[in-house]
Design an enzyme around this catalytic site. Structure first.
Site, short mmCIF file in Angstrom:
data_model
loop_
_atom_site.label_atom_id
_atom_site.label_comp_id
_atom_site.label_asym_id
_atom_site.label_seq_id
_atom_site.Cartn_x
_atom_site.Cartn_y
_atom_site.Cartn_z
N GLU A 1 -6.58 4.30 -5.74
CA GLU A 1 -7.88 4.45 -5.07
C GLU A 1 -8.38 5.87 -5.31
O GLU A 1 -7.61 6.83 -5.13
CB GLU A 1 -7.72 4.20 -3.58
CG GLU A 1 -9.05 4.24 -2.85
CD GLU A 1 -8.97 4.80 -1.44
OE1 GLU A 1 -9.83 4.45 -0.62
OE2 GLU A 1 -8.05 5.60 -1.15
N ASP B 1 0.86 -1.17 0.00
CA ASP B 1 0.00 0.00 0.00
C ASP B 1 0.90 1.23 0.00
O ASP B 1 1.85 1.30 0.79
CB ASP B 1 -0.87 -0.01 1.27
CG ASP B 1 -2.27 0.48 0.99
OD1 ASP B 1 -2.40 1.59 0.44
OD2 ASP B 1 -3.24 -0.23 1.34
N ASP C 1 -3.11 4.80 -2.28
CA ASP C 1 -4.16 5.38 -1.44
C ASP C 1 -4.57 6.78 -1.93
O ASP C 1 -3.70 7.60 -2.25
CB ASP C 1 -3.58 5.50 -0.02
CG ASP C 1 -4.63 5.82 1.02
OD1 ASP C 1 -5.52 4.99 1.23
OD2 ASP C 1 -4.55 6.90 1.63
N HIS D 1 -11.21 -2.87 3.63
CA HIS D 1 -11.15 -2.48 5.04
C HIS D 1 -11.91 -1.19 5.33
O HIS D 1 -11.90 -0.72 6.46
CB HIS D 1 -9.67 -2.32 5.43
CG HIS D 1 -9.03 -1.22 4.63
ND1 HIS D 1 -8.83 -1.31 3.26
CD2 HIS D 1 -8.57 0.00 4.98
CE1 HIS D 1 -8.28 -0.20 2.82
NE2 HIS D 1 -8.12 0.62 3.84
N ASP D 2 -12.52 -0.59 4.33
CA ASP D 2 -13.19 0.71 4.51
C ASP D 2 -14.71 0.64 4.49
O ASP D 2 -15.37 1.68 4.54
CB ASP D 2 -12.75 1.69 3.40
CG ASP D 2 -11.35 2.22 3.64
OD1 ASP D 2 -10.92 2.26 4.80
OD2 ASP D 2 -10.69 2.60 2.66
C1 NOJ Z 1 -8.18 5.34 2.15
C2 NOJ Z 1 -7.83 4.17 3.02
O1 NOJ Z 1 -8.28 2.99 2.40
C3 NOJ Z 1 -8.48 4.43 4.35
O2 NOJ Z 1 -8.45 3.31 5.19
C4 NOJ Z 1 -7.80 5.62 4.98
O3 NOJ Z 1 -8.45 5.95 6.18
C5 NOJ Z 1 -7.82 6.83 4.05
N1 NOJ Z 1 -7.53 6.50 2.68
C6 NOJ Z 1 -6.78 7.82 4.47
O4 NOJ Z 1 -5.51 7.29 4.20
#
Ligand code: NOJ
Length: 558
Positions: A257, A102, A203, A330-331
């Protein structure tokens, strides 16, 4: 295959996402780690995936569980050390599994040495690695709001300046316009690639450039300033530089992302050809079929919204770019608890797996998804662990939402639902750890766990394996055309894939109630081979039938 689709390994692969803290604890301290990953590499391989994406493994104070990095070229002592990581890499490669790290470069941790120096030595070059600005009178430099909570500026009394943080205040934004910082980033990329890492998940990559002058944004309840800190033209320049100078020479894979991404904008980054900046892009649109903009503003689930998004991405990217397919990470809360049904956990889990794994694109599977883990129910907000849950609590309190109501909302909608320890067995702590885990294990673990799923021929786990095997064995699934049927149905999602004379018909019910299904013209089910079904095969094949709860059938026509 249409002439314009070029085969590629990254189009044919499937990826397993590991969120290390909750995957497997090998050293018995209650926190998942790389010793645990080593133990489970054969399991990961057995799923039929080709690569692992590790959520951040770097040293971090864990204000955002690793997405606040304190050192980009080391491994957190929670997870092991560099030597152990090298071993994981070797062992993964020995099993033909690629490894993706990541890359979190929109911000660092405020405990990163760069930030410390930027603050303690304001005359040093590090000061400009971040956005330090004087306020406007007693006010911050502009009206931007953080995605996580409140204003996007934090005041430092010693320096008498503010720094920008579009996420938590322990995640100061990096100033990518600074060439010395970009050199550091390129060194970081080289460090991992030279070690043998195969690529990166990047990210919030569309946030890494900010509009010059940091102008005020259009006032919104949340996210004010977004139009100036997302998708700025400079993002592409930085990505091009990283690609040309480091990533391309190593043949590294990249998936970015990007919140608020549409197919049209995504194509500016991922269209194939000389100016392709990333291999794939994670968008969020299909994760909004039961909410508005964020998981925290729920609405009833609307299948038509979901289908429209899936079909738009399939159509728009066809022959031009490639889809990244996912339903969990994970989000977000667990998908069965959102788009499926906990009552029909296995049935709806199988249906959801088929819905996305049989589309055109590269699928990502999140730990625990393959055994049908569902949302957790905590009995107090104090048991939560995440900055977003805490910040939203303050926000919702201001809006007059009671604690009891907030707890119900968090149990349903927080991303922490996806962060409970992986359920390996019915042993204490779900076999995740010998010690008390860092975060509550879902109490359903005696029933929902890997060991139980291995022993049950009809489990979701075996279904995932079978779907991934089928995808590997049938280029139709990877490269075939996509066409949707019954677009107006509020209960059925029906689509077909077609490739070199073969066709696949995917029939999925999102309803507990029976729904009448009639085969679309040209698909005679009597002549198709039923390759997947989440109920026992019908006694008599018919061109029409009443669906069972969350029924899914897949027919192959050769
Ligand atoms: C996206 C990540 O997937 C998430 O878990 C994170 O809180 C935010 N970006 C900030 O890095």
């Amino acid at each position: 295959m249409p002439a314009q689709i070029k085969p590629a390994w990254w189009k044919e692969m499937a990826v397993y996402q590991v969120w290390p803290r909750s995957f497997c604890d090998g050293n018995g301290d209650g926190v998942g780690d790389l010793w645990g990953v080593l133990e489970k590499l054969d399991y990961i391989k057995s799923l039929g995936v080709d690569a692992i994406w590790f959520s951040p493994l770097y040293p971090s104070p864990n204000a955002d569980y690793g997405y606040d990095i304190a050192d980009y070229t080391d491994i957190s002592t929670d997870y092991g050390n560099l030597e152990l990581f090298r071993r994981v890499l070797r062992e993964a490669h020995a099993r033909d599994l690629k490894v993706f790290m990541d890359l979190v470069i929109n911000h660092s941790s405020d405990e990163h040495e760069w930030f410390r120096k930027s603050k303690e030595e304001p005359a040093s070059p590090y000061h400009d690695y971040y956005f330090w600005r004087k306020g406007k009178g007693k006010k911050p430099p502009n009206n931007w709001k953080s995605t996580f909570e409140g204003g996007a500026w934090e005041y430092d009394g010693d320096l008498q300046e503010y720094y920008l943080h579009v996420f938590a205040k322990k995640q100061p934004d990096l100033n990518m316009a600074n060439p010395a910082l970009r050199r550091e980033i390129k060194d970081i990329l080289r460090f991992w690639l030279e070690m043998g890492v195969d690529g990166f998940r990047e990210d919030v990559i569309t946030y890494i450039a900010k509009k010059e002058g940091l102008p005020n944004g259009f006032p919104l309840p949340i996210g004010t300033g977004l139009e100036h800190y997302t998708n700025q033209p400079k993002v592409k320049d930085y990505l091009r530089e990283f690609r040309d100078e480091v990533l391309a020479p190593f043949g590294a894979f990249t998936v970015g992302e990007a919140p608020m991404m549409t197919p049209r904008t995504a194509k500016e980054f991922i269209s194939e050809g000389e100016d392709q900046l990333l291999n794939l892009m994670f968008h969020f649109q299909h994760m909004e079929a039961d909410c508005i903009l964020t998981d925290w503003i729920p609405t009833p689930f609307r299948l038509r919204k979901l289908k429209k998004v899936f079909s738009a991405w399939q159509r728009e990217l066809r022959g031009v770019a490639w889809n990244a397919l996912y339903l969990e990470n994970h989000d977000h809360p667990r998908i069965i608890s959102r788009y499926g049904s906990e009552k029909y956990r296995v049935e709806s889990g199988k249906m959801l797996a088929a819905v996305y794994l049989l589309q055109s694109g590269t699928p990502f599977i999140y730990q625990g998804q393959e055994i049908g883990m569902v949302n957790n129910r905590l009995d107090s907000v104090e048991k939560f662990k995440d900055v977003v849950t805490f910040n939203n609590q303050k926000l919702f309190r201001k809006l007059g939402i009671s604690s009891a109501r907030y707890l119900r909302l968090a149990n349903r909608r927080s991303r922490e639902n996806a962060r409970t320890p992986m359920q390996w067995s019915a042993a204490p702590h779900a076999g995740f750890s010998r010690a008390e885990p860092w975060f509550c294990v879902n109490p359903n673990y005696p029933e929902i766990n890997v060991a139980a799923a291995e022993a049950d021929a009809f489990s979701l786990l075996h279904w995932y394996r079978a779907l991934l095997r089928f995808r590997k064995e049938n280029p139709l699934v990877v490269y075939g055309d996509y066409r949707e049927y019954k677009k107006n149905s509020r209960s059925l999602y029906v689509y077909a894939r077609e490739h070199e004379g073969k066709r696949l018909l995917v029939i999925c019910s999102f309803s507990e109630k029976p729904v009448r299904f009639r085969a679309p013209p040209g698909f005679d089910l009597l002549h198709g081979k039923r390759v997947f079904g989440n109920y026992a095969p019908p006694e008599r094949q018919n061109d029409q039938f009443l669906t069972k709860p969350y029924e899914c059938r897949v027919y192959l026509f050769e």
